[in-house]
Design a protein around this motif. Sequence first.
Motif, PDB file in Angstrom:
ATOM      1  N   SER A 130      11.895  11.323 -16.648  1.00  0.00           N
ATOM      2  CA  SER A 130      12.679   9.314 -16.670  1.00  0.00           C
ATOM      3  C   SER A 130      13.352   9.194 -14.857  1.00  0.00           C
ATOM      4  O   SER A 130      13.758   8.768 -14.792  1.00  0.00           O
ATOM      5  CB  SER A 130      13.619   8.888 -17.281  1.00  0.00           C
ATOM      6  N   PHE A 131      13.943  10.569 -14.091  1.00  0.00           N
ATOM      7  CA  PHE A 131      15.145  10.531 -13.175  1.00  0.00           C
ATOM      8  C   PHE A 131      13.807   9.884 -12.149  1.00  0.00           C
ATOM      9  O   PHE A 131      14.499   8.933 -11.181  1.00  0.00           O
ATOM     10  CB  PHE A 131      15.456  12.454 -13.809  1.00  0.00           C
ATOM     11  N   TYR A 132      12.680  10.329 -12.039  1.00  0.00           N
ATOM     12  CA  TYR A 132      12.038  10.253 -10.784  1.00  0.00           C
ATOM     13  C   TYR A 132      11.513   8.858 -10.898  1.00  0.00           C
ATOM     14  O   TYR A 132      11.351   8.155 -10.351  1.00  0.00           O
ATOM     15  CB  TYR A 132      10.170  11.321 -11.295  1.00  0.00           C
ATOM     16  N   GLU A 133      10.719   8.268 -11.987  1.00  0.00           N
ATOM     17  CA  GLU A 133      10.863   7.590 -12.495  1.00  0.00           C
ATOM     18  C   GLU A 133      11.517   6.107 -12.226  1.00  0.00           C
ATOM     19  O   GLU A 133      11.560   4.868 -11.363  1.00  0.00           O
ATOM     20  CB  GLU A 133      10.331   7.113 -14.228  1.00  0.00           C
ATOM     21  N   LYS A 134      12.976   6.305 -12.728  1.00  0.00           N
ATOM     22  CA  LYS A 134      14.370   5.126 -12.068  1.00  0.00           C
ATOM     23  C   LYS A 134      14.128   5.148 -11.006  1.00  0.00           C
ATOM     24  O   LYS A 134      14.566   4.196 -10.119  1.00  0.00           O
ATOM     25  CB  LYS A 134      15.741   6.087 -13.158  1.00  0.00           C
ATOM     26  N   ASN A 135      14.150   6.598  -9.947  1.00  0.00           N
ATOM     27  CA  ASN A 135      14.203   6.479  -9.290  1.00  0.00           C
ATOM     28  C   ASN A 135      13.604   5.425  -8.027  1.00  0.00           C
ATOM     29  O   ASN A 135      13.527   5.153  -7.207  1.00  0.00           O
ATOM     30  CB  ASN A 135      14.811   8.407  -8.334  1.00  0.00           C
ATOM     31  N   ALA A 136      12.308   5.934  -8.869  1.00  0.00           N
ATOM     32  CA  ALA A 136      11.069   4.724  -7.908  1.00  0.00           C
ATOM     33  C   ALA A 136      11.525   3.706  -8.451  1.00  0.00           C
ATOM     34  O   ALA A 136      11.109   3.086  -7.239  1.00  0.00           O
ATOM     35  CB  ALA A 136      10.336   5.482  -8.534  1.00  0.00           C
ATOM     36  N   ASP A 137      11.273   3.538  -9.280  1.00  0.00           N
ATOM     37  CA  ASP A 137      11.613   1.714  -9.487  1.00  0.00           C
ATOM     38  C   ASP A 137      12.678   1.696  -8.442  1.00  0.00           C
ATOM     39  O   ASP A 137      12.297   0.335  -8.534  1.00  0.00           O
ATOM     40  CB  ASP A 137      12.283   1.450 -11.109  1.00  0.00           C
ATOM     41  N   LEU A 172       0.898  -0.852   0.294  1.00  0.00           N
ATOM     42  CA  LEU A 172       0.197   0.151   0.096  1.00  0.00           C
ATOM     43  C   LEU A 172       1.169   1.364   0.000  1.00  0.00           C
ATOM     44  O   LEU A 172       0.609   2.066  -0.300  1.00  0.00           O
ATOM     45  CB  LEU A 172      -1.069  -0.012   1.168  1.00  0.00           C
ATOM     46  N   TRP A 173       1.923   1.171   0.216  1.00  0.00           N
ATOM     47  CA  TRP A 173       2.881   2.378   0.756  1.00  0.00           C
ATOM     48  C   TRP A 173       3.093   2.357  -0.437  1.00  0.00           C
ATOM     49  O   TRP A 173       3.615   4.048  -0.988  1.00  0.00           O
ATOM     50  CB  TRP A 173       4.135   2.604   1.756  1.00  0.00           C
ATOM     51  N   LYS A 174       3.556   1.372  -1.653  1.00  0.00           N
ATOM     52  CA  LYS A 174       4.617   2.347  -2.930  1.00  0.00           C
ATOM     53  C   LYS A 174       3.076   2.155  -3.882  1.00  0.00           C
ATOM     54  O   LYS A 174       3.067   3.063  -4.507  1.00  0.00           O
ATOM     55  CB  LYS A 174       4.593  -0.004  -3.097  1.00  0.00           C
ATOM     56  N   GLN A 175       2.016   1.777  -3.201  1.00  0.00           N
ATOM     57  CA  GLN A 175       0.365   2.826  -3.625  1.00  0.00           C
ATOM     58  C   GLN A 175       0.738   4.301  -3.788  1.00  0.00           C
ATOM     59  O   GLN A 175       0.132   4.931  -4.627  1.00  0.00           O
ATOM     60  CB  GLN A 175      -0.505   2.039  -3.651  1.00  0.00           C
ATOM     61  N   ALA A 176       0.820   4.801  -2.315  1.00  0.00           N
ATOM     62  CA  ALA A 176       0.758   6.203  -2.015  1.00  0.00           C
ATOM     63  C   ALA A 176       2.378   6.783  -2.022  1.00  0.00           C
ATOM     64  O   ALA A 176       1.881   7.843  -3.282  1.00  0.00           O
ATOM     65  CB  ALA A 176       1.148   6.329   0.085  1.00  0.00           C
ATOM     66  N   LEU A 177       3.497   5.991  -2.370  1.00  0.00           N
ATOM     67  CA  LEU A 177       4.599   6.862  -3.224  1.00  0.00           C
ATOM     68  C   LEU A 177       4.572   6.594  -4.877  1.00  0.00           C
ATOM     69  O   LEU A 177       4.512   7.698  -5.487  1.00  0.00           O
ATOM     70  CB  LEU A 177       5.714   5.722  -3.182  1.00  0.00           C
ATOM     71  N   GLU A 178       3.270   5.550  -5.047  1.00  0.00           N
ATOM     72  CA  GLU A 178       3.172   6.425  -6.674  1.00  0.00           C
ATOM     73  C   GLU A 178       2.429   7.545  -6.722  1.00  0.00           C
ATOM     74  O   GLU A 178       2.541   8.368  -7.750  1.00  0.00           O
ATOM     75  CB  GLU A 178       2.025   5.512  -7.069  1.00  0.00           C
ATOM     76  N   THR A 179       2.148   8.319  -5.969  1.00  0.00           N
ATOM     77  CA  THR A 179       1.115   8.919  -6.396  1.00  0.00           C
ATOM     78  C   THR A 179       2.210  10.516  -5.952  1.00  0.00           C
ATOM     79  O   THR A 179       2.330  11.671  -5.936  1.00  0.00           O
ATOM     80  CB  THR A 179       0.043   9.527  -4.710  1.00  0.00           C
ATOM     81  N   VAL A 180       3.110  10.234  -4.939  1.00  0.00           N
ATOM     82  CA  VAL A 180       4.851  10.758  -4.719  1.00  0.00           C
ATOM     83  C   VAL A 180       5.043  11.785  -6.120  1.00  0.00           C
ATOM     84  O   VAL A 180       5.513  12.616  -6.921  1.00  0.00           O
ATOM     85  CB  VAL A 180       5.789  10.562  -4.123  1.00  0.00           C
ATOM     86  N   LYS A 181       5.404  10.085  -6.430  1.00  0.00           N
ATOM     87  CA  LYS A 181       6.170  10.294  -8.404  1.00  0.00           C
ATOM     88  C   LYS A 181       5.322  10.805  -9.339  1.00  0.00           C
ATOM     89  O   LYS A 181       6.249  11.715  -9.344  1.00  0.00           O
ATOM     90  CB  LYS A 181       5.898   8.873  -8.636  1.00  0.00           C
ATOM     91  N   ASP A 182       3.890  10.844  -9.011  1.00  0.00           N
ATOM     92  CA  ASP A 182       3.264  11.337 -10.258  1.00  0.00           C
ATOM     93  C   ASP A 182       3.464  12.983 -10.387  1.00  0.00           C
ATOM     94  O   ASP A 182       3.049  13.805 -11.294  1.00  0.00           O
ATOM     95  CB  ASP A 182       1.405  10.730 -10.269  1.00  0.00           C
ATOM     96  N   GLY A 183       3.301  13.365  -8.803  1.00  0.00           N
ATOM     97  CA  GLY A 183       3.236  14.735  -8.244  1.00  0.00           C
ATOM     98  C   GLY A 183       4.463  15.272  -9.228  1.00  0.00           C
ATOM     99  O   GLY A 183       4.725  16.594  -9.182  1.00  0.00           O
ATOM    100  N   LEU A 184       5.208  14.428  -8.450  1.00  0.00           N
ATOM    101  CA  LEU A 184       6.324  15.342  -8.918  1.00  0.00           C
ATOM    102  C   LEU A 184       6.815  15.409 -10.516  1.00  0.00           C
ATOM    103  O   LEU A 184       7.230  16.852 -11.311  1.00  0.00           O
ATOM    104  CB  LEU A 184       8.026  14.411  -8.162  1.00  0.00           C
ATOM    105  N   ILE A 185       6.248  14.316 -11.459  1.00  0.00           N
ATOM    106  CA  ILE A 185       6.334  14.630 -12.165  1.00  0.00           C
ATOM    107  C   ILE A 185       5.826  15.375 -13.104  1.00  0.00           C
ATOM    108  O   ILE A 185       6.362  16.273 -13.436  1.00  0.00           O
ATOM    109  CB  ILE A 185       6.508  12.963 -12.981  1.00  0.00           C
ATOM    110  N   LYS A 186       4.444  15.776 -12.418  1.00  0.00           N
ATOM    111  CA  LYS A 186       4.022  16.691 -13.029  1.00  0.00           C
ATOM    112  C   LYS A 186       3.921  18.425 -12.691  1.00  0.00           C
ATOM    113  O   LYS A 186       4.344  18.963 -13.291  1.00  0.00           O
ATOM    114  CB  LYS A 186       1.951  16.902 -11.853  1.00  0.00           C
ATOM    115  N   ALA A 187       4.609  18.006 -11.524  1.00  0.00           N
ATOM    116  CA  ALA A 187       6.106  19.832 -11.174  1.00  0.00           C
ATOM    117  C   ALA A 187       7.062  19.972 -11.851  1.00  0.00           C
ATOM    118  O   ALA A 187       7.220  20.811 -12.040  1.00  0.00           O
ATOM    119  CB  ALA A 187       5.564  19.589  -9.882  1.00  0.00           C
ATOM    120  N   ASP A 188       7.853  19.005 -12.609  1.00  0.00           N
ATOM    121  CA  ASP A 188       8.732  19.219 -13.201  1.00  0.00           C
ATOM    122  C   ASP A 188       8.825  17.833 -14.490  1.00  0.00           C
ATOM    123  O   ASP A 188       9.594  17.014 -14.161  1.00  0.00           O
ATOM    124  CB  ASP A 188       9.795  18.655 -11.973  1.00  0.00           C
ATOM    125  N   PRO A 189       7.764  18.211 -15.253  1.00  0.00           N
ATOM    126  CA  PRO A 189       8.501  17.023 -17.017  1.00  0.00           C
ATOM    127  C   PRO A 189       9.443  16.677 -17.217  1.00  0.00           C
ATOM    128  O   PRO A 189       9.624  15.931 -17.506  1.00  0.00           O
ATOM    129  CB  PRO A 189       6.953  17.706 -16.983  1.00  0.00           C
TER     130      PRO A 189
END
Length: 308
Positions: A162-169, A141-158
């Motif tokens: 790929s940097f945020y995606e790589k880190n999240a993976d 569930l925490w991973k699901q919550a952190l997906e929102t963090v990843k998406d929020g960062l990408i939206k603010a800094d598109p």
Amino acid sequence: MKKIFAMLLMAAFFLFAGCSESTSKHSEDGEKLTVTVTTGQIADGVKNIGGNKVKVQSLMGPGTDPHLYKATQGDIKKLQEADIIFYNGLHLEGKMLDIFEKMNDKIPTYAIAENIDEKDLLKNAADKKAVDPHVWFDISLWKQALETVKDGLIKADPENKSFYEKNADAYFKKLDELHAFAKEEMAKIPAEQRVLVTAHDAFGYFGAAYNMEVMGLQGLSTDAEYGLSDVQKLVNTLVERNIKAVFVESSISERSINAVIQGAKKKGHTVKIGGELYSDAMGEEGTDEGTYIGMYRHNIKTIVDALK
Ligand SMILES: [Zn+2]
């Protein structure tokens, strides 16, 4: 006392900083996004996914109870100067809801636990409307919550998607390893000792994930009162089931759990304190327990050592 002084100092600093450069959010840190979060576990997630592209400031430090926490003037400043705000939601930060609503008009503000699939959320047995906010104790569930963090960062800094995606993976892989470790360790606890007794109901998701019954003296929020009958009920269960250890929480006074231990003693049943668990707050910054993974491992080790 020292902590309060440091907080006051910090609040004064931000007030100052705010006066001189209210127009530019990025002037001090180059291109870094300023991310303001409520709890330590969220801060750690943002740091892992945002890396050196973000500057994270957390409102609640070690030992802080989020259920009762009220924002200070310094906190308001930190929220106002943020490019993005992440909080847990599901009423974890029960005294701050109005503030987040107001902030959301001006700054992207995400309640990261509220984007979790509803079917995965635990409801309070007594009050079906109350949802358990302590989602970080189920790693999936925490991973699901952190997906929102990843998406929020990408939206603010598109640009840095790929940097945020790589880190999240990479971070999610570590979380999968953490889950495997937890599962293996928790299996060492014998069936009759698989009961986790704590001051408040923070471990519902943890219990569901690792097949452990959980009992808290207080409910889902530390805001709820508990009475002598709650203590007595818990004492009876400890005696009847011969439970040998209970746990204190780093963000809650030991008084309540000590009342339970004393009650059991009066009935001739010795219960020990199995150790201190991090429930709603993490350890000191710069220590292992100041990270989500370190905090989780500490809890697993403490629980297994006391009950195996
Ligand atoms: Zn809690």
